[in-house]
Design an enzyme around this catalytic site. Structure first.
Site, PDB file in Angstrom:
ATOM      1  N   ASN A 208       0.838  -1.201   0.000  1.00  0.00           N
ATOM      2  CA  ASN A 208       0.000   0.000   0.000  1.00  0.00           C
ATOM      3  C   ASN A 208       0.873   1.251   0.000  1.00  0.00           C
ATOM      4  O   ASN A 208       2.097   1.161   0.015  1.00  0.00           O
ATOM      5  CB  ASN A 208      -0.960  -0.014   1.196  1.00  0.00           C
ATOM      6  N   ASP A 276      -3.960  -6.325   4.818  1.00  0.00           N
ATOM      7  CA  ASP A 276      -4.984  -7.171   5.446  1.00  0.00           C
ATOM      8  C   ASP A 276      -4.875  -8.622   4.995  1.00  0.00           C
ATOM      9  O   ASP A 276      -5.217  -9.525   5.735  1.00  0.00           O
ATOM     10  CB  ASP A 276      -6.382  -6.630   5.117  1.00  0.00           C
ATOM     11  N   LYS A 286       8.467 -17.409 -10.510  1.00  0.00           N
ATOM     12  CA  LYS A 286       7.723 -16.315 -11.131  1.00  0.00           C
ATOM     13  C   LYS A 286       6.542 -16.863 -11.932  1.00  0.00           C
ATOM     14  O   LYS A 286       6.723 -17.784 -12.738  1.00  0.00           O
ATOM     15  CB  LYS A 286       8.665 -15.516 -12.044  1.00  0.00           C
ATOM     16  N   PRO A 304      -2.266 -11.916  10.153  1.00  0.00           N
ATOM     17  CA  PRO A 304      -2.534 -11.762  11.581  1.00  0.00           C
ATOM     18  C   PRO A 304      -2.761 -10.290  11.900  1.00  0.00           C
ATOM     19  O   PRO A 304      -2.159  -9.423  11.257  1.00  0.00           O
ATOM     20  CB  PRO A 304      -1.237 -12.251  12.233  1.00  0.00           C
ATOM     21  N   ASP A 305      -3.632  -9.994  12.841  1.00  0.00           N
ATOM     22  CA  ASP A 305      -3.802  -8.618  13.312  1.00  0.00           C
ATOM     23  C   ASP A 305      -2.781  -8.413  14.426  1.00  0.00           C
ATOM     24  O   ASP A 305      -2.936  -8.921  15.534  1.00  0.00           O
ATOM     25  CB  ASP A 305      -5.231  -8.387  13.811  1.00  0.00           C
ATOM     26  N   ILE A 306      -1.719  -7.696  14.078  1.00  0.00           N
ATOM     27  CA  ILE A 306      -0.582  -7.540  15.003  1.00  0.00           C
ATOM     28  C   ILE A 306      -1.021  -6.800  16.263  1.00  0.00           C
ATOM     29  O   ILE A 306      -0.765  -7.242  17.389  1.00  0.00           O
ATOM     30  CB  ILE A 306       0.565  -6.789  14.297  1.00  0.00           C
ATOM     31  N   PHE A 323      -3.869   3.003  15.163  1.00  0.00           N
ATOM     32  CA  PHE A 323      -4.235   4.045  14.203  1.00  0.00           C
ATOM     33  C   PHE A 323      -5.439   3.560  13.402  1.00  0.00           C
ATOM     34  O   PHE A 323      -5.594   2.356  13.191  1.00  0.00           O
ATOM     35  CB  PHE A 323      -3.065   4.339  13.248  1.00  0.00           C
ATOM     36  N   LYS A 341     -10.281  -4.088  19.061  1.00  0.00           N
ATOM     37  CA  LYS A 341      -8.848  -4.416  19.100  1.00  0.00           C
ATOM     38  C   LYS A 341      -8.244  -4.267  20.484  1.00  0.00           C
ATOM     39  O   LYS A 341      -7.031  -4.349  20.639  1.00  0.00           O
ATOM     40  CB  LYS A 341      -8.098  -3.521  18.120  1.00  0.00           C
TER      41      LYS A 341
HETATM   42  O1  C5P Z   1      -8.160  -2.823  11.037  1.00  0.00           O
HETATM   43  P1  C5P Z   1      -7.339  -1.678  10.590  1.00  0.00           P
HETATM   44  O2  C5P Z   1      -6.284  -2.064   9.607  1.00  0.00           O
HETATM   45  O3  C5P Z   1      -8.106  -0.475  10.139  1.00  0.00           O
HETATM   46  O4  C5P Z   1      -6.630  -1.225  11.934  1.00  0.00           O
HETATM   47  C1  C5P Z   1      -5.641  -0.307  11.949  1.00  0.00           C
HETATM   48  C2  C5P Z   1      -4.779  -0.475  13.169  1.00  0.00           C
HETATM   49  O5  C5P Z   1      -4.460  -1.849  13.409  1.00  0.00           O
HETATM   50  C3  C5P Z   1      -3.439   0.192  12.981  1.00  0.00           C
HETATM   51  O6  C5P Z   1      -2.979   0.611  14.247  1.00  0.00           O
HETATM   52  C4  C5P Z   1      -2.579  -0.931  12.400  1.00  0.00           C
HETATM   53  O7  C5P Z   1      -1.220  -0.694  12.628  1.00  0.00           O
HETATM   54  C5  C5P Z   1      -3.102  -2.128  13.149  1.00  0.00           C
HETATM   55  N1  C5P Z   1      -3.072  -3.390  12.376  1.00  0.00           N
HETATM   56  C6  C5P Z   1      -2.191  -4.388  12.735  1.00  0.00           C
HETATM   57  N2  C5P Z   1      -2.200  -5.575  12.057  1.00  0.00           N
HETATM   58  C7  C5P Z   1      -3.060  -5.783  11.031  1.00  0.00           C
HETATM   59  C8  C5P Z   1      -3.953  -4.762  10.658  1.00  0.00           C
HETATM   60  C9  C5P Z   1      -3.932  -3.579  11.349  1.00  0.00           C
HETATM   61  O8  C5P Z   1      -1.379  -4.195  13.649  1.00  0.00           O
HETATM   62  N3  C5P Z   1      -3.047  -6.924  10.393  1.00  0.00           N
END
Ligand code: C5P
Length: 395
Positions: A208, A276, A286, A304-306, A323, A341
């Site tokens: 992105n 995401d 390739k 994973p959602d860190i 954020f 979160k």
């Molecule tokens: O769900 P969204 O991407 O809008 O959430 C944004 C927040 O979650 C940011 O603080 C981003 O750094 C964190 N995030 C994360 N891991 C992900 C997606 C988002 O840490 N996979």
């Protein structure tokens, strides 16, 4: 202990903004003592400055009464910070040369305190080789600079040279004053920044537009305030912030692993724009074009959602900040994200207004105790203010 600044008001049309700055400083409980150059008195009256600052205004170098009350050397050291507003081309040239031809320039030469200047001048004067040279000299002498901004100028021209707004100068002042006391000393802070890069095959990836500027600014400000900072960074083209431990990663999986390794920390700030999704199975070789018109179909799985993983894990930091970059219903989505979160604070911003890659940001702080909206300011200022806010909450 309350702080104070010595304000040196230069002679330029932007001098009128120094009055607003004095008002803002006083509102923050910061003491102000002012020196005006002769030229400054053509733009604002010493009476206005004295009334707003509540202090006598100094202007003459050879004034017997002043010297008896407070010598100019003592004056130059009476405050925690010296601020030049506006820093005219003439004042900058004097400073760069080390001239001491009036009270303002003598004080600037005699001071042993940090100095911040807010330049303001016509665009041609700002871009002139002499001013460029003087600015470089001042920076290498350790002088801090806020602005100038680009915009419409009193002389009718457009371009860089317009003085930073009083609120921006206030932020820079607070930043420098708080940097001296290091309110985050002894705190460990983890920050994520930049995009992640998810491979499709060995030569292609999805990512992105995140530049990493906001996260890097936060890391820099945190280190300046005395924190022990680990910055887990996706691929960006920014210089490494001074005094910060940087762990470079590519994918969301790498970013999570690096964050987990950095624990335990007191505060974690997740400013990265994590992809995401990632490829369910990146191709080992390739992907080749086959027949004309035929396109590959890519299959994704969620990353994973860190933030959530760390915020709900058993080594949860005392404070977790996320954020929320949105293009609509910014605050509503941020409120939902706060709960979903398990964050303590969400910094919400509207990215439909071209925040990505720029140096400016307008944010809302969303927490259980409500919403606080800040005016648009530079990412560096958002960073300093955010960390000052966090330092206050940690106390
Ligand atoms: O769900 P969204 O991407 O809008 O959430 C944004 C927040 O979650 C940011 O603080 C981003 O750094 C964190 N995030 C994360 N891991 C992900 C997606 C988002 O840490 N996979």
């Amino acid at each position: 202990m309350s702080k104070s600044v010595l304000l040196i008001i230069g002679g330029g049309i932007a001098a009128y903004k120094s009055l607003e700055l004095i008002r803002l400083l006083k509102g923050r409980g910061i003491g102000v003592r002012a020196i005006m150059t002769k030229a400054a008195e053509e733009f604002v009256t010493p009476l206005s400055v004295a009334s707003l600052s509540g202090e006598k205004v100094h202007s003459a170098l050879f004034n017997l009464t002043d010297e008896v009350e407070m010598g100019h050397i003592e004056l130059s050291r009476s405050a925690d910070l010296v601020v030049v507003v506006p820093a005219t081309a003439d004042l900058m040239a004097k400073m760069a040369q080390g001239l001491a031809s009036d009270l303002a320039s003598t004080t600037l030469l005699a001071t042993d305190k940090p100095v911040l200047i807010a330049p303001a001048m016509n665009v041609r004067m700002w871009l002139h080789a002499a001013t460029r040279r003087n600015l470089a000299t001042l920076k290498s002498d350790g002088i801090q600079v806020v602005g100038p901004n680009e915009g419409d100028m009193a002389c009718g021209e457009f371009g860089p040279g317009r003085m930073a707004e009083p609120v921006e100068i206030l932020n820079a002042i607070e930043n420098l004053l708080s940097a001296a006391v290091k309110p985050l000393a002894g705190r460990k802070i983890l920050i994520t920044a930049g995009p992640t890069r998810e491979p499709i095959d060995p030569v292609r990836y999805i990512s992105n537009h995140s530049s990493g500027k906001q996260g890097y600014a936060i890391a820099e400000a945190a280190a300046r305030m005395g924190a022990d900072v680990t910055l887990v960074s996706g691929p960006v083209s920014l210089p490494k912030p001074f005094g910060v431990k940087v762990l470079d990663v590519q994918t969301a999986d790498d970013m999570l692993a690096a964050c987990e390794k950095a624990l335990p920390v007191d505060v974690a700030i997740f400013a990265a724009a994590v992809a995401d999704w990632k490829m369910a199975k990146p191709a080992a070789e390739k992907i080749k074009k086959s027949k004309p018109g035929e396109t590959p179909s890519l299959s994704f799985v969620e990353n994973p959602d860190i933030l959530k993983t760390i915020a709900t894990g058993n080594m949860r930091p005392q404070m977790v900040v996320g954020f929320a970059a949105e293009t609509e219903n910014v605050i509503d989505y941020a409120k939902i994200k706060l709960g979903k979160k398990s964050c303590d604070l969400i910094i919400a911003n509207d990215v439909s207004e071209g925040v990505f890659g720029t140096n400016r940001n307008a944010v809302h702080l969303v927490s259980k105790s409500g919403v606080e909206s800040w005016p648009e300011m530079s990412k560096a200022e958002v960073a300093s203010r955010l960390l000052a806010h966090i330092a206050g909450l940690l106390k």
